[in-house]
Design a protein around this motif. Sequence first.
Motif, PDB file in Angstrom:
ATOM      1  N   ILE A   1      -4.519   2.393  -5.274  1.00 53.92           N
ATOM      2  CA  ILE A   1      -5.088   1.648  -4.143  1.00 53.92           C
ATOM      3  C   ILE A   1      -6.596   1.501  -4.317  1.00 53.92           C
TER       4      ILE A   1
ATOM      5  N   TRP B   1       0.841  -1.208   0.000  1.00 51.52           N
ATOM      6  CA  TRP B   1       0.000   0.000   0.000  1.00 51.52           C
ATOM      7  C   TRP B   1       0.876   1.257   0.000  1.00 51.52           C
ATOM      8  N   ALA B   2       1.874   1.271   0.891  1.00 51.91           N
ATOM      9  CA  ALA B   2       2.652   2.488   1.117  1.00 51.91           C
ATOM     10  C   ALA B   2       3.418   2.949  -0.117  1.00 51.91           C
ATOM     11  N   ALA B   3       3.683   2.028  -1.047  1.00 57.66           N
ATOM     12  CA  ALA B   3       4.482   2.379  -2.222  1.00 57.66           C
ATOM     13  C   ALA B   3       3.630   2.861  -3.392  1.00 57.66           C
ATOM     14  N   LYS B   4       2.333   2.929  -3.202  1.00 56.26           N
ATOM     15  CA  LYS B   4       1.430   3.293  -4.299  1.00 56.26           C
ATOM     16  C   LYS B   4       0.743   4.627  -4.035  1.00 56.26           C
ATOM     17  N   PRO B   5       0.503   5.393  -5.110  1.00 59.80           N
ATOM     18  CA  PRO B   5      -0.355   6.575  -4.943  1.00 59.80           C
ATOM     19  C   PRO B   5      -1.811   6.131  -4.769  1.00 59.80           C
ATOM     20  N   TYR B   6      -2.593   7.001  -4.212  1.00 55.74           N
ATOM     21  CA  TYR B   6      -3.940   6.587  -3.808  1.00 55.74           C
ATOM     22  C   TYR B   6      -4.844   6.095  -4.942  1.00 55.74           C
ATOM     23  N   PRO B   7      -4.740   6.646  -6.138  1.00 58.75           N
ATOM     24  CA  PRO B   7      -5.690   6.128  -7.140  1.00 58.75           C
ATOM     25  C   PRO B   7      -5.467   4.644  -7.439  1.00 58.75           C
TER      26      PRO B   7
END
Lengths: 261, 261, 261, 261, 261, 261
Positions: C18, C10-16
């Motif tokens: 996720i 999760w932490a390595a991805k931008p919110y869209p």
Amino acid sequence: MVDTTSSVAWAAKPYPEIAEIADREGSVLIVPVGALEQHGHHLPTGTDTVLVDAVATAGAERVSDEVPVLTTPPLWLGHSPHHLPFGGTVSAEFDTLSDTLSEIADSALGNAFDTVLFLNGHGGNRPLIAAATQRVGAEQPDTEVLGLTYFELGEYFLDDVRESDLGGMAHGGELETSMMLHLHPELVDEERMQATEWETEYEQAPGDLLGSGPLNVTLDVAEWSDSGAMGDVSAVSAAKGEAMFEGFVDELEALLRTVHE
Amino acid sequence: MVDTTSSVAWAAKPYPEIAEIADREGSVLIVPVGALEQHGHHLPTGTDTVLVDAVATAGAERVSDEVPVLTTPPLWLGHSPHHLPFGGTVSAEFDTLSDTLSEIADSALGNAFDTVLFLNGHGGNRPLIAAATQRVGAEQPDTEVLGLTYFELGEYFLDDVRESDLGGMAHGGELETSMMLHLHPELVDEERMQATEWETEYEQAPGDLLGSGPLNVTLDVAEWSDSGAMGDVSAVSAAKGEAMFEGFVDELEALLRTVHE
Amino acid sequence: MVDTTSSVAWAAKPYPEIAEIADREGSVLIVPVGALEQHGHHLPTGTDTVLVDAVATAGAERVSDEVPVLTTPPLWLGHSPHHLPFGGTVSAEFDTLSDTLSEIADSALGNAFDTVLFLNGHGGNRPLIAAATQRVGAEQPDTEVLGLTYFELGEYFLDDVRESDLGGMAHGGELETSMMLHLHPELVDEERMQATEWETEYEQAPGDLLGSGPLNVTLDVAEWSDSGAMGDVSAVSAAKGEAMFEGFVDELEALLRTVHE
Amino acid sequence: MVDTTSSVAWAAKPYPEIAEIADREGSVLIVPVGALEQHGHHLPTGTDTVLVDAVATAGAERVSDEVPVLTTPPLWLGHSPHHLPFGGTVSAEFDTLSDTLSEIADSALGNAFDTVLFLNGHGGNRPLIAAATQRVGAEQPDTEVLGLTYFELGEYFLDDVRESDLGGMAHGGELETSMMLHLHPELVDEERMQATEWETEYEQAPGDLLGSGPLNVTLDVAEWSDSGAMGDVSAVSAAKGEAMFEGFVDELEALLRTVHE
Amino acid sequence: MVDTTSSVAWAAKPYPEIAEIADREGSVLIVPVGALEQHGHHLPTGTDTVLVDAVATAGAERVSDEVPVLTTPPLWLGHSPHHLPFGGTVSAEFDTLSDTLSEIADSALGNAFDTVLFLNGHGGNRPLIAAATQRVGAEQPDTEVLGLTYFELGEYFLDDVRESDLGGMAHGGELETSMMLHLHPELVDEERMQATEWETEYEQAPGDLLGSGPLNVTLDVAEWSDSGAMGDVSAVSAAKGEAMFEGFVDELEALLRTVHE
Amino acid sequence: MVDTTSSVAWAAKPYPEIAEIADREGSVLIVPVGALEQHGHHLPTGTDTVLVDAVATAGAERVSDEVPVLTTPPLWLGHSPHHLPFGGTVSAEFDTLSDTLSEIADSALGNAFDTVLFLNGHGGNRPLIAAATQRVGAEQPDTEVLGLTYFELGEYFLDDVRESDLGGMAHGGELETSMMLHLHPELVDEERMQATEWETEYEQAPGDLLGSGPLNVTLDVAEWSDSGAMGDVSAVSAAKGEAMFEGFVDELEALLRTVHE
């Protein structure tokens, strides 16, 4: 043990019967609240719970033909910090008990009772009952919420029965000992009856369980009484206990009929 | 009502007797924890409390000549959010119950018990009992703190008694119905016995009250069962209930003797 | 440090991204829960967190082509009061951690995951995980909520791998030391390996991380072990650790595929 | 994942080494506090945690030959209610985080650190850090307790580096994007960089992460920015990020040397 | 505003003077507790706070030559959920106020007062005052802790002064309006005086501020009264208010002298 | 005592007038927050409350012809644990005060104020005000929530007025003493004026009430100052106090006009 014999006991019924009673108009739920605490050398620690449960059950049974009414099992855990030094006492914090009463009401009232009555039998629970009535009243706006300490109903009839002076009907005194002699004589150790009369230095404070007055005080029981009992045990009897018990049940019966109307 | 007849009941004794028992070496306090919740159409809402209290009392009485042991009244208020939709259920929050058990232990252990055993009778209380054992164990370093859900003792003998398949001894099923038929037949409505077998989609999750597995799941009872009861009620009987009850009491007796040693 | 390399982090991805994963049917969120606590003289204090995070990440990566799955960073703060006397331990209260898991779920599930799995790697967190699964399950009725302590999956395969007797795979013993030798040999001090075998006086209590039993007990680690490690470190090896690790990942993979179906 | 490579990482050490460092005079414990929250379309949700952890680790490594210093793993869970509407955000309540920091300090300081520094990397955590410093300072009277949001150290050097106007170095703007381009370019999606400049209607309120002012205001991010990022991303670069990162590490190094003296 | 004129005002004194008074034998601290809530169209929202503060200050000044006594500023924030629907009301939760009174006592009693008296002026605070007296009494075993709602002292003299029937001296009725006409006539809007008499369906419940009875009930003010005021305003006067005020001060004076002895 | 004279005082108005003001466009509610704590030998313990209330009231009166604005009575109970050792201090916990401010806002905003401003006068309350602004901002999304410590407005004008060096305008120093000499000279004991200048070992920490810096530190007042006062009292005067007071009121007036727009 939960009561499995009374016709008004929630615990002895399957859920569809509970719903049926709650749905009737003017239904009442009684939550007896007691304590488990030292009561001197002659009374069992469950005295407050035994007495309030007996009054609640008898009062409810008296009216159950007309009033749809149930009683939960009694909450035997009360607020008794002032009795802890004697031992034999199990006590919970005010906030825990306040949450407990609120959550009992919240889940019980998923069934559609019109009124809930917290019926208390322990002096140290009185602030709790007042606070819980106010809190649950705000949390359950569609339900009538009442709180009552049963022995305060004595103001309507006990003067005719009591023989002790003010100060004699306190913790384990004339009132509770006589009532236990009536209801559970096998649990009273008559050879070890001993109590210290309750006196207060303030005329504005209550003089015993029946006295009233505006001043809230904090009582240090352990300083006051060697045995842990307070009051007058010189004139206790089963007959007097029966008169007291019947008096309380009469008063509760009358209140329940008013509530139902 | 508090138990006024058993020789191991805290509530029936005056405080000096309680202190005397607690002071003896290897003393044990049992705190039965039940629930007040729907158990289908055929069992009373107090079932869990009635059963755990009966097991606790019988187990303690069996050893009380050798082991100094007392039982508090059962806590009839458990954690039953998953049963609320049926009605007939009174439930408290996890945190309130955790505080309650901690405070019961804290004040009870003012008396010098060497061991306290939280004896649970409700599936939904298992996380609570595990957490309370850990919490009270840390708060009371001088006391041995144990937690146990009584029917899990069935793994040592129940396979010989049960007739249902896995999934049959769940909420109000073969186990609880048979035990109630043995202990309180007047509270079982045999004409309304009805239950849905418990099935789980995960092989890693427990299959019923007796099954085990590492996966914690959340069960939606109201989706699962129309009547609220889960398990198999096709082969219930008082005789089977007696065998079960005696089996649990035997196991508890053995545990109490180990604790005392 | 948060994991910046895994494709399921999760932490390595931008919110869209996720939101895109969460919206897919059968999406799963894994929340690894570890601890930061003494593990004897030979293992680092982050052992539980390192191991549970490695199992969670590898299991999720195995299925991520079919199952939409993400892992949060591991919660490195666990409930370890029983290890505090050794030092090197950072512990939080049960209630704080329960609130933390509830709030993680509440905000994470603003994204539309269908399932959340709390995957635990610390024995002292087991009551917490059971309680959180129950609590979050009630708070998030539209989400399937699961809890699992990864090493309990060992009941399905570890008997074939272990060489120690019951009592050997406890805190810093055969299991954890071997797995660390496989995953992070640079963090294991093989010259200081030392552990005390775990024994319990109760046959009803679990015998080590893999054993099971209905009795909850409280363990006083500091009384038990000089080094702080418990178990058997006589037959540890990286090869054995690899077999264990791959076994856990296989089991988690299978569970995730079941969840997704 | 916990950091297993740095020489100052608590999690990578067995407990006796931690105790040895804590016992030395002038020892310092750094607790990095980040967040897991949306940072626009171009930065990963772990940005705040990655950055504060990198600054903490590099600063501590710089001085570790002279100053006995350790860092806990970063707390990746922060207070981000204002970012929840975007998704991709995991947030905890203020009180839960305040308890968490207090309990981390309480258990960590069982080891004898002379100073604890909460090093924060998320704007929304600033009230929390101020409150936690005050609270832990009162709870741990024998320890020097400090709190710092690392980017506020920019007032000592950032004016020389920044190219944006006030309002450009906000959430996911010139500062954070450049630093991520320096430290983790693989996690920055340069094609989706987009941010809205931060403007406040009050001259008494801070103008961006670096601006200061006495007025506390509440910002509605979702009303303000379509992408979720705020600031100016027109002149970001890895080189600028390196200059910023080195500047913060220099400042932290200087502070740690002062603390140690 | 804090009182800067009275000789018994804590807030107007530097700390060494406070310590000097507290250290004297028989010293008393009064904590006035009021409310900020609607009082009908004719009385200001601060009525309860103004009145209780005036009684406390005048009572304390009367005895300050003999009794070492101080008053804190009045707590103007009370528990008034039942008045919120009218507007003009600021209310805090029971638990917050209970903590507040406990913490006031805890820090104030760092100074060595022998007695603390919570003097209340708001009906809705009565359960709070009873609970706080009990709680603080347990928390401060070396201090005498008293609680009193000033208007309940009216049972000793008010029957001679009142002209209204039972039900006339309720919220904003004969008592409060007359006292405000005496103390702050400029704050009474005599042209908008309007109130509904208080009636209860239960003879066991108090009939107005002065009546007593054992039954706790929950009152829905908004259903009861259009204006928000309850009682009888037909015979209010400044002269009557003076008689009432002097009566209360006399009673408080007598109580303070008893306390001091 | 609540303020009964100001035209902007909530407490002096009946509820319909409050509702009328709140309903107007751009209405503002000011909640002054002070403390009751030692201020050296020469200033009264109510100093912070007196000053913040005076600034709030004067600022609000200045704009009340154009801006619909009210002030609650000041909260005289603040967070002052660091002053308790001196005596004369009444302090509440952070969490209790945070709940208090949240509940004040929640009930006050039942009236439709567009903006609420927590105006603080005590240094130790700054983290509380920052946290409360954030919390209430999230809880009251339709209201603009602001927090301000009034003396921080001094950065806009105080350099022209102050004569002391940095470190001189701290607790009971040049600023507060001069303002009290202007507003309440009868409460200042000029013969006992004595204060210790405030020095910090960190250049990153604020130098006095007016200085700023990013580092949060915990101050041990009792170690620092014998008298309890900190700062420089060598050049205090009523004239300087008047200039300061008018400066703060000017700044608050300007802010209120901006808020209203």
